[in-house]
Design a protein around this motif. Structure first.
Motif, short mmCIF file in Angstrom:
data_model
loop_
_atom_site.label_atom_id
_atom_site.label_comp_id
_atom_site.label_asym_id
_atom_site.label_seq_id
_atom_site.Cartn_x
_atom_site.Cartn_y
_atom_site.Cartn_z
N PRO A 123 4.65 32.56 -50.56
CA PRO A 123 4.35 31.32 -51.28
C PRO A 123 3.36 30.45 -50.52
CG PRO A 123 6.56 31.23 -50.31
CD PRO A 123 6.07 32.63 -50.14
N ALA A 124 2.65 29.60 -51.24
CA ALA A 124 1.63 28.75 -50.61
C ALA A 124 2.25 27.76 -49.62
CB ALA A 124 0.86 27.99 -51.69
N TYR A 125 3.55 27.49 -49.78
CA TYR A 125 4.19 26.51 -48.90
C TYR A 125 4.88 27.17 -47.70
CZ TYR A 125 7.86 27.98 -52.21
OH TYR A 125 8.69 28.72 -53.02
N LEU A 126 4.54 28.43 -47.39
CA LEU A 126 5.16 29.11 -46.25
C LEU A 126 4.97 28.33 -44.95
CD1 LEU A 126 6.47 31.59 -44.86
CD2 LEU A 126 4.17 32.59 -44.71
N SER A 127 3.74 27.89 -44.68
CA SER A 127 3.46 27.19 -43.42
C SER A 127 4.27 25.91 -43.30
CB SER A 127 1.96 26.87 -43.32
OG SER A 127 1.21 28.05 -43.22
N SER A 128 4.37 25.17 -44.39
CA SER A 128 5.10 23.89 -44.32
C SER A 128 6.59 24.13 -44.13
CB SER A 128 4.85 23.06 -45.59
OG SER A 128 5.35 23.73 -46.74
N ARG A 129 7.14 25.18 -44.72
CA ARG A 129 8.57 25.48 -44.53
C ARG A 129 8.85 25.89 -43.08
NH1 ARG A 129 11.49 26.70 -49.29
NH2 ARG A 129 10.84 25.16 -50.85
N LEU A 130 7.97 26.71 -42.51
CA LEU A 130 8.14 27.09 -41.11
C LEU A 130 8.04 25.87 -40.20
CD1 LEU A 130 6.11 30.42 -40.98
CD2 LEU A 130 8.49 30.16 -40.28
N ALA A 131 7.08 25.00 -40.51
CA ALA A 131 6.91 23.78 -39.70
C ALA A 131 8.14 22.89 -39.80
CB ALA A 131 5.67 23.02 -40.15
N GLN A 132 8.73 22.80 -41.00
CA GLN A 132 9.93 21.97 -41.17
C GLN A 132 11.07 22.47 -40.28
OE1 GLN A 132 10.86 22.01 -45.34
NE2 GLN A 132 9.01 20.87 -45.91
N PHE A 133 11.17 23.79 -40.13
CA PHE A 133 12.22 24.35 -39.27
C PHE A 133 11.95 24.04 -37.80
CE2 PHE A 133 13.30 28.10 -36.58
CZ PHE A 133 14.67 27.85 -36.49
N TYR A 134 10.74 24.37 -37.32
CA TYR A 134 10.45 24.19 -35.90
C TYR A 134 10.35 22.71 -35.50
CZ TYR A 134 9.69 29.18 -35.21
OH TYR A 134 9.88 30.54 -35.11
N GLU A 135 9.95 21.86 -36.44
CA GLU A 135 9.85 20.44 -36.11
C GLU A 135 11.22 19.80 -35.89
OE1 GLU A 135 7.35 18.39 -35.42
OE2 GLU A 135 6.01 20.11 -35.48
N ARG A 136 12.27 20.45 -36.30
CA ARG A 136 13.61 19.90 -36.07
C ARG A 136 14.09 20.18 -34.64
NH1 ARG A 136 17.01 20.96 -41.64
NH2 ARG A 136 18.65 19.87 -40.47
N ALA A 137 13.29 20.93 -33.88
CA ALA A 137 13.57 21.09 -32.45
C ALA A 137 13.00 19.88 -31.71
CB ALA A 137 12.93 22.38 -31.93
N GLY A 138 13.29 19.78 -30.41
CA GLY A 138 12.70 18.72 -29.61
C GLY A 138 13.69 18.06 -28.67
N ARG A 139 13.14 17.25 -27.82
CA ARG A 139 13.92 16.41 -26.91
C ARG A 139 13.93 15.00 -27.52
NH1 ARG A 139 11.52 14.32 -21.12
NH2 ARG A 139 13.26 12.95 -20.52
N VAL A 140 15.11 14.47 -27.78
CA VAL A 140 15.20 13.19 -28.47
C VAL A 140 16.14 12.24 -27.75
CG1 VAL A 140 14.84 14.36 -30.69
CG2 VAL A 140 17.16 13.78 -29.98
N VAL A 141 15.90 10.96 -27.97
CA VAL A 141 16.87 9.93 -27.60
C VAL A 141 17.79 9.76 -28.81
CG1 VAL A 141 17.22 7.53 -26.96
CG2 VAL A 141 15.25 8.78 -26.06
N CYS A 142 19.06 10.05 -28.63
CA CYS A 142 19.99 10.09 -29.75
C CYS A 142 20.35 8.68 -30.22
CB CYS A 142 21.28 10.83 -29.34
SG CYS A 142 20.99 12.46 -28.65
N LEU A 143 20.85 8.61 -31.45
CA LEU A 143 21.38 7.35 -31.94
C LEU A 143 22.59 6.96 -31.09
CD1 LEU A 143 21.34 7.87 -35.82
CD2 LEU A 143 19.70 6.61 -34.44
N GLY A 144 22.81 5.68 -30.98
CA GLY A 144 23.92 5.20 -30.15
C GLY A 144 23.41 4.22 -29.11
N GLN A 145 24.32 3.46 -28.56
CA GLN A 145 23.93 2.39 -27.64
C GLN A 145 23.81 2.84 -26.19
OE1 GLN A 145 26.00 -1.52 -28.88
NE2 GLN A 145 27.31 0.03 -29.84
N ASP A 146 24.18 4.11 -25.90
CA ASP A 146 24.13 4.56 -24.50
C ASP A 146 22.80 5.21 -24.13
OD1 ASP A 146 24.40 6.82 -26.01
OD2 ASP A 146 26.12 7.63 -24.93
N GLY A 147 21.91 5.45 -25.11
CA GLY A 147 20.58 6.00 -24.81
C GLY A 147 20.58 7.43 -24.31
N ARG A 148 21.62 8.22 -24.62
CA ARG A 148 21.69 9.61 -24.15
C ARG A 148 20.60 10.45 -24.81
NH1 ARG A 148 25.53 8.54 -27.79
NH2 ARG A 148 25.65 9.85 -29.65
N GLU A 149 20.23 11.53 -24.11
CA GLU A 149 19.21 12.44 -24.63
C GLU A 149 19.85 13.76 -25.03
OE1 GLU A 149 16.04 12.97 -21.87
OE2 GLU A 149 15.15 11.01 -22.27
N GLY A 150 19.29 14.38 -26.06
CA GLY A 150 19.73 15.70 -26.50
C GLY A 150 18.53 16.60 -26.71
#
Length: 589
Positions: free
Chosen positions: A355-382
């Motif tokens: 499908p024409a949207y193959l690239s965007s679907r793959l990007a949606q999956f890999y973009e959910r990876a990453g190093r983030v500052v999580c929600l919450g008041q303690d500022g923990r990272e995941g």
């Protein structure tokens, strides 16, 4: 609930009319057996539904009922050690209910709603909490503490908090909002799989996810919170590499997604993982693992959903502040499921029918990876580190799935069939692979492990590149025509390949190498190369250098236990110094 009637059945695709009140991505039940499906297209009052179960025997006219809810996963204590299919049905529980084959229409709760968990509060009455705050903990397995989070949209003052044994659907706390309304908090959360879980912000990854695989950690490292692809032809060892990463990678939680894999490979995973001991705790690696098994003989529509199921569970543990490794094997078969459903929807095909949207679907999956500052008041990272295997047809690296993946990920481990045939594992080609995390990770290792790490690896890459050029000359004019320095380069390159890059996943010691051990092996190889190069300039013959006993000792370093490495390397360094000195003395005589 919206109801309609089936007017068309085309394999896993069912079209129903009278569904005007339904919404995109609603979960529906089809027919008397109430087969699970999901609306993927709406045209007026007609809904196109991908059914996650076998549709043979389904006929037009049967009733379709929408639940008015999207496909979601249950998130609560009890996820770890579980084996699910692509839509989070517990396979072990289903086997106990109906036997080895999944019966159509079988229903089973993803989590045990009756099991009691020992809940320990982390907040007290009168404290103010927000979405993402940790209100308590549960010891989910012997090595993982499950942190109970304040669910989305809940914010206020804790008016009541419990302590003791509770199941996941019993209120454990009460929170009074600013408008005076009191909200019950339970351990169970339900989250739509296609919706990304929120976080405060993303942060640039800067520390390595140590895998214990030397060719990866040294030449093509991946950062915690990074993304990687493992493309390679059939038999090149993609699944073996992912198994090694799942077993040994420096992560708190492992989510292994078998997406369209052969049943025997998933069986290997299910049999091996409970027996593998976690190097940190000496307990089974299953204590921190969730397996999602969607084999190639299961319905194709569920294969498309399993990727989202896995990444959503990963986000849940990331939000607790854990480092999560997601292994998707393989995204090519996931893309084939997209192609089949797209064809049945009569959509305009893109390259090679995808499908024409193959690239965007793959990007949606890999973009959910990453190093983030999580929600919450303690500022923990995941962290979520996503590693996807790609299986291009015939090993063609111009395959649309490979190319679309490369535009998204930052680490590329290309597996070479010729290396695999030579029994060189991991069969990662050191000339065509790359990592875009090198600068950050080399800076980290230079600061924390060895000051000379980045310099050594520049030297290793130069030697391997020179080997390729010299081999072309050897094929034209023969080995004997090379200069002594070039012959030394070839021998050092062979040592790098066989003594460092090649690794035995079935050897008790060689299956994993710490960064300190990797540094020790490389130091020994390059020390000999440097000393021998100087000796050649001083008149020592190359044949004398190649006969040195220390070369055999270097070849055995990788089989030495971790605790003995420093002493072993010091002994090799002394042998190199003494041996070269003796040869130079003989040459001067």
């Amino acid at each position: 609930m919206s109801t309609g009637r089936v007017i068309k059945v085309a394999g896993p695709l069912v079209v129903a009319e009278g569904m005007r009140e339904a919404n995109m991505f609603d979960v529906v039940h089809v027919g008397e057996q109430r087969l699970i499906g999901e609306i993927i297209e709406m045209r007026k009052d007609k809904a196109s539904i991908q059914v996650y179960e076998e549709t043979s025997g389904l006929i037009p006219g049967v009733e379709v009922e929408s639940t008015n809810y999207p496909l979601y996963v249950e998130l609560a204590p009890g996820l770890l050690t579980m084996i699910y299919d692509g839509i989070q049905r517990p396979l072990e529980h289903i086997r106990q209910m109906v036997g080895s084959s999944i019966t159509r229409g079988v229903k089973a709760s993803p989590l045990d709603h009756e099991r009691l968990w020992a809940f320990s509060p982390s907040v007290g009455k009168g404290e103010y909490v927000k979405t993402g705050d940790i209100i308590g903990t549960v010891q989910e397995t012997s090595i993982i503490e499950h942190r109970i989070l304040v669910p989305e949209g809940v914010e206020g003052v804790v008016t009541d908090i419990q302590k003791g044994d509770y199941n996941i659907i019993t209120p454990i706390a009460k929170v009074r909002r600013e408008n005076g309304k009191t909200e019950d908090v339970i351990m169970l959360q339900r989250w739509p799989v296609r919706k990304q879980r929120p976080y405060t912000r993303k942060v640039k990854p800067d520390s390595p996810m140590v895998t214990g695989q030397r060719v990866i950690d040294s030449l093509f490292p991946i950062a915690k919170g990074g993304t990687a692809a493992i493309p390679g032809p059939f038999g090149s060892g993609k699944t073996v590499v992912q198994h090694q990463l799942a077993k040994w990678a420096d992560s708190d939680i492992v989510i292994y997604i078998g997406c369209g894999e052969r049943g025997n490979e998933m069986t290997d995973v299910l049999m091996e993982f409970p027996q593998i001991k976690d190097p940190k705790t000496n307990l089974s690696v299953m204590e921190r693992t969730v397996l999602i098994a969607n084999t190639s003989d299961m319905p194709v529509a569920a294969r498309e959903a399993c990727i989202y199921t896995g990444i959503t569970i990963a986000e849940y543990y990331r939000d607790m502040g854990y480092s999560v490794a997601v292994m998707a094997d393989s995204t090519s078969r996931w893309a084939e499921a997209l192609r089949e459903m797209s064809g049945r929807l009569e959509e305009m095909p893109g390259e090679e029918g995808y499908p024409a949207y193959l690239s965007s679907r793959l990007a949606q999956f890999y973009e959910r990876a990453g190093r983030v500052v999580c929600l919450g008041q303690d500022g923990r990272e995941g962290y979520i580190t996503s590693i996807g295997a790609v299986s291009p047809s015939g090993g063609d690296m111009s395959d649309p799935v490979v190319q679309s993946t490369l535009r998204t990920v930052k680490v590329y481990w290309e597996l070479d069939a010729s290396l695999a045939y030579k029994r060189h594992f991991p069969a990662i080609n050191w000339l065509s692979s790359y990592s875009l995390y090198l600068d950050e990770i080399f800076a980290f290792i230079d600061s924390n492990v060895s000051n000379d790490w980045s310099k050594m690896l520049v030297t290793v890459q130069r030697i391997l590149q020179e080997e390729t050029e010299l081999e072309e000359i050897v094929q034209l004019v023969g080995y004997d025509s090379l200069s002594p320095q070039d012959r030394l380069t070839l021998e050092t390159a062979r040592s790098i390949r066989e003594d460092f890059l090649q690794q035995n996943g079935f050897h008790e010691i060689d299956t994993y190498s710490s960064l300190d051990k990797q540094v020790g092996i490389l130091e020994s190889i390059l020390d000999l190369h440097t000393a021998a190069g100087q000796a050649l300039k001083d008149g020592v013959k190359i044949d004398s250098i190649l006969k040195m006993d220390v070369r055999d000792k270097i070849a055995r370093i990788k089989y030495e236990p971790e605790e003995d490495i420093k002493g072993y390397v010091l002994e090799i360094t002394k042998q190199i110094t003494d041996g070269i000195s003796a040869l130079m003395g003989d040459a001067n005589d």
